[in-house]
Scaffold this active site. Structure first.
Site, PDB file in Angstrom:
ATOM      1  N   LYS A   1     -25.858  16.089 -11.341  1.00 27.30           N
ATOM      2  CA  LYS A   1     -25.988  17.473 -11.809  1.00 27.30           C
ATOM      3  C   LYS A   1     -24.677  17.961 -12.418  1.00 27.30           C
ATOM      4  O   LYS A   1     -24.660  18.501 -13.524  1.00 27.30           O
ATOM      5  CB  LYS A   1     -26.377  18.395 -10.634  1.00 27.30           C
ATOM      6  N   ASN A   2     -23.583  17.786 -11.692  1.00 27.90           N
ATOM      7  CA  ASN A   2     -22.338  18.406 -12.158  1.00 27.90           C
ATOM      8  C   ASN A   2     -21.725  17.702 -13.363  1.00 27.90           C
ATOM      9  O   ASN A   2     -20.767  18.200 -13.952  1.00 27.90           O
ATOM     10  CB  ASN A   2     -21.337  18.531 -11.004  1.00 27.90           C
TER      11      ASN A   2
ATOM     12  N   ARG B   1     -24.031  28.367 -12.911  1.00 24.49           N
ATOM     13  CA  ARG B   1     -22.582  28.460 -13.076  1.00 24.49           C
ATOM     14  C   ARG B   1     -22.145  27.825 -14.397  1.00 24.49           C
ATOM     15  O   ARG B   1     -21.304  28.330 -15.115  1.00 24.49           O
ATOM     16  CB  ARG B   1     -21.962  27.669 -11.913  1.00 24.49           C
TER      17      ARG B   1
ATOM     18  N   CYS C   1     -24.159  29.486  -7.314  1.00 26.29           N
ATOM     19  CA  CYS C   1     -24.273  29.717  -5.874  1.00 26.29           C
ATOM     20  C   CYS C   1     -23.268  30.747  -5.393  1.00 26.29           C
ATOM     21  O   CYS C   1     -22.134  30.795  -5.859  1.00 26.29           O
ATOM     22  CB  CYS C   1     -24.038  28.416  -5.117  1.00 26.29           C
TER      23      CYS C   1
ATOM     24  N   ASP D   1     -19.056  19.906  -1.594  1.00 24.16           N
ATOM     25  CA  ASP D   1     -20.520  19.985  -1.698  1.00 24.16           C
ATOM     26  C   ASP D   1     -21.229  19.181  -0.606  1.00 24.16           C
ATOM     27  O   ASP D   1     -22.444  19.305  -0.438  1.00 24.16           O
ATOM     28  CB  ASP D   1     -20.979  19.492  -3.073  1.00 24.16           C
TER      29      ASP D   1
ATOM     30  N   ARG E   1     -15.282  32.930  -6.734  1.00 29.37           N
ATOM     31  CA  ARG E   1     -15.384  32.050  -7.893  1.00 29.37           C
ATOM     32  C   ARG E   1     -14.908  32.674  -9.214  1.00 29.37           C
ATOM     33  O   ARG E   1     -15.672  32.780 -10.185  1.00 29.37           O
ATOM     34  CB  ARG E   1     -16.807  31.504  -8.037  1.00 29.37           C
ATOM     35  N   PRO E   2     -13.644  33.102  -9.280  1.00 27.80           N
ATOM     36  CA  PRO E   2     -13.137  33.651 -10.536  1.00 27.80           C
ATOM     37  C   PRO E   2     -13.033  32.551 -11.601  1.00 27.80           C
ATOM     38  O   PRO E   2     -13.078  31.363 -11.260  1.00 27.80           O
ATOM     39  CB  PRO E   2     -11.736  34.139 -10.161  1.00 27.80           C
ATOM     40  N   ILE E   3     -12.904  32.934 -12.869  1.00 27.57           N
ATOM     41  CA  ILE E   3     -12.711  31.914 -13.918  1.00 27.57           C
ATOM     42  C   ILE E   3     -11.409  32.187 -14.677  1.00 27.57           C
ATOM     43  O   ILE E   3     -11.295  31.901 -15.859  1.00 27.57           O
ATOM     44  CB  ILE E   3     -13.926  31.794 -14.876  1.00 27.57           C
ATOM     45  N   ASP E   4     -10.428  32.721 -13.961  1.00 25.39           N
ATOM     46  CA  ASP E   4      -9.156  33.065 -14.607  1.00 25.39           C
ATOM     47  C   ASP E   4      -8.433  31.844 -15.190  1.00 25.39           C
ATOM     48  O   ASP E   4      -7.785  31.950 -16.233  1.00 25.39           O
ATOM     49  CB  ASP E   4      -8.242  33.821 -13.619  1.00 25.39           C
TER      50      ASP E   4
ATOM     51  N   ILE F   1     -12.101  24.744  -0.029  1.00 25.45           N
ATOM     52  CA  ILE F   1     -12.217  25.050  -1.467  1.00 25.45           C
ATOM     53  C   ILE F   1     -12.789  26.458  -1.698  1.00 25.45           C
ATOM     54  O   ILE F   1     -12.302  27.199  -2.545  1.00 25.45           O
ATOM     55  CB  ILE F   1     -13.101  24.004  -2.201  1.00 25.45           C
TER      56      ILE F   1
ATOM     57  N   ARG G   1     -32.501  23.333  -7.961  1.00 23.43           N
ATOM     58  CA  ARG G   1     -31.485  23.357  -9.027  1.00 23.43           C
ATOM     59  C   ARG G   1     -30.700  22.055  -9.057  1.00 23.43           C
ATOM     60  O   ARG G   1     -30.140  21.697 -10.083  1.00 23.43           O
ATOM     61  CB  ARG G   1     -30.486  24.509  -8.792  1.00 23.43           C
TER      62      ARG G   1
END
Ligand code: EPU
Length: 417
Positions: free
Chosen positions: A22-23, A92, A116, A304, A121-124, A326, A396
């Site tokens: 998936k990832n 995501r 999820c 995970d 979960r920032p995306i900075d 994490i 998913r």
């Protein structure tokens, strides 16, 4: 609403074949739009995240032909359009269209990603990386707007070895002018898979899989072909199930190096695992030793797999400690394990698990994808019937989970209302 119904405590024997990751696929599909020709992906898992990304490609006027695990993506007529919230929120990985569209068109409009609920979960790091490459980034309500006259290679250091930021910056930098260095890059196998596709399309990326990635920008990317790597988290999930219920259960289509940390921990618990070629055979031991598990970036124990592993720890004799490093919020499944009879105390990101406890079937909820996997495992070992709600999270990420488990002797069905 779909619900999983599991009648537990059945011995599992036979073979489970692992699907594509998936990832990986969630980044390979957005990466395909960087080509001006056709990109072919083999071993594509049929999961709802794949479908959500196909919808985005089609919205952008790309053509997708997906059958028998092979996906052909024709991006020759791709147009730049706003990726709406209804699509971006589904997962995501919609954020990989930020890097890909910015790289291709020097402009992108895309709503905040979903995914999820396992932490803030920032995306900075992604945004800072794009800015270093020369993009201007603005936020309008729930939408990001990325704009660049041109993208220029830069030296980018990541404060944390983020998988998403490493891939997104690679996507944005492949066609930038000059050379980009990503230091403290993530080293997960999925990153190597994405870099391999991009290089196959004509990119010049070195060092993927190490913490220093160097990308020399190229002008054009063409045809590309890649095999999606096996899903190491799906492989790990079924291996944990095998440790609990397996009788010569074979898990095939794995890459041992990708699940080394898990195999090592299972052996420490006393589990008998034999790995040969790209398969492993696993048997449930008489008893499990209690151990400590701490999640880390690759090649450490995968975050995970922490939630699935915590279910196994309820069956070990004595006190085990499960520590998540994490994400802030990987303990959503614990209250349901407690409801089923587990003896667990949670303190922030650490769970103290005392076993062995017999679990009994209950009505539980999949609060996120891997919490859902944990609930399936708990249901499979519980006495009686377990009902798992909100299984959309599970679908998913796990291809044909019901068929795969039924095929080795589990009693699990989907009930649709
Ligand atoms: N982080 C930041 N800022 C950023 C990016 C990340 O602070 O800009 C933090 C995150 O909040 C988190 C940590 O860094 O605490 C790690 O995040 P990372 O970016 O590595 O994770 P991700 O790219 O969002 C991917 C997978 C996750 C998997 C992680 C770690 C996808 C779509 N998701 O997430 O998969 O847990 O890497 O391996 O590839 C799952 O499959 O269940 C799943 C959650």
């Amino acid at each position: 609403m779909k619900q999983l119904i599991i009648n537990g405590n059945k011995e599992l024997t036979g073979e489970i074949k692992i699907s594509g990751a998936k990832n990986s696929v969630v980044a390979l599909i957005p990466a395909a739009i960087l080509s001006d020709e056709e990109v072919t992906l083999y071993n594509v898992p049929n999961i709802s995240d794949t479908k959500a990304l196909m919808d985005i490609i089609e919205l952008l006027n790309g053509k997708v032909d997906y059958k028998n695990e092979t996906m052909k993506i024709d991006t020759s007529k791709i147009e730049n359009k706003v990726v709406p919230e209804s699509l971006s929120k589904k997962l995501r990985a919609s954020y990989y269209f930020m890097g890909a569209l910015l790289s291709k068109f020097k402009y992108a409009e895309i709503y905040f990603p979903g995914g999820c609920n396992i932490g803030s979960r920032p995306i900075d790091f992604h945004i800072n990386g794009f800015k270093k490459l020369g993009a201007e980034v603005t936020i309008e309500g729930n939408k990001y707007i990325f704009k660049a006259e041109k993208l220029k290679g830069a030296r980018i250091y990541l404060d944390f070895a983020s998988v998403g930021a490493t891939i997104n910056i690679m996507l944005a930098a492949v066609k930038a002018e000059g050379t980009t260095h990503i230091s403290n890059a993530a080293k997960e196998p999925e990153i190597v898979n994405i870099a391999s596709l991009l290089n196959n399309m004509g990119a010049k990326i070195r060092g993927a899989g190490t913490s220093e990635i160097v990308i020399e920008g190229v002008e054009k990317l063409g045809k590309g072909v890649i095999d999606v790597i096996p899903d190491r988290i799906e492989a790990g999930t079924y291996t944990i199930i095998g440790a609990l219920l397996g009788k010569d259960l074979k898990i095939s289509g794995i890459i041992e190096d990708h699940i080394d940390a898990l195999l090592s921990k299972l052996k420490e618990m006393g589990v008998d695992i034999k790995v040969k070629n790209n398969s492993l055979v696993i048997n449930k031991p008489e008893q499990f030793k209690a151990i400590n598990v701490k999640t880390l970036v690759f090649p450490g124990f995968a975050t995970d797999l922490g939630q699935p592993m915590s279910v196994l720890l309820t069956q070990a004799d004595g006190m085990s400690i499960f520590e998540e490093t994490i994400y802030e919020n990987r303990m959503g499944h614990i209250k349901y394990l407690q409801k089923m009879g587990a003896n667990i105390r949670v303190n922030d990101r650490t769970a103290i698990i005392v076993g062995r406890t017999l679990l009994k079937g209950e009505e539980v909820t999949a609060t996120d994808l891997r919490a859902g996997a944990a609930m399936v495992i708990a249901g499979l070992i519980a006495k009686g019937t377990t009902k798992v709600n909100e299984i959309e999270h599970i679908l998913r990420g796990y291809e044909n989970i019901v068929e795969k488990l039924t095929g080795v002797g589990a009693d699990i069905t989907i009930k649709e209302d």
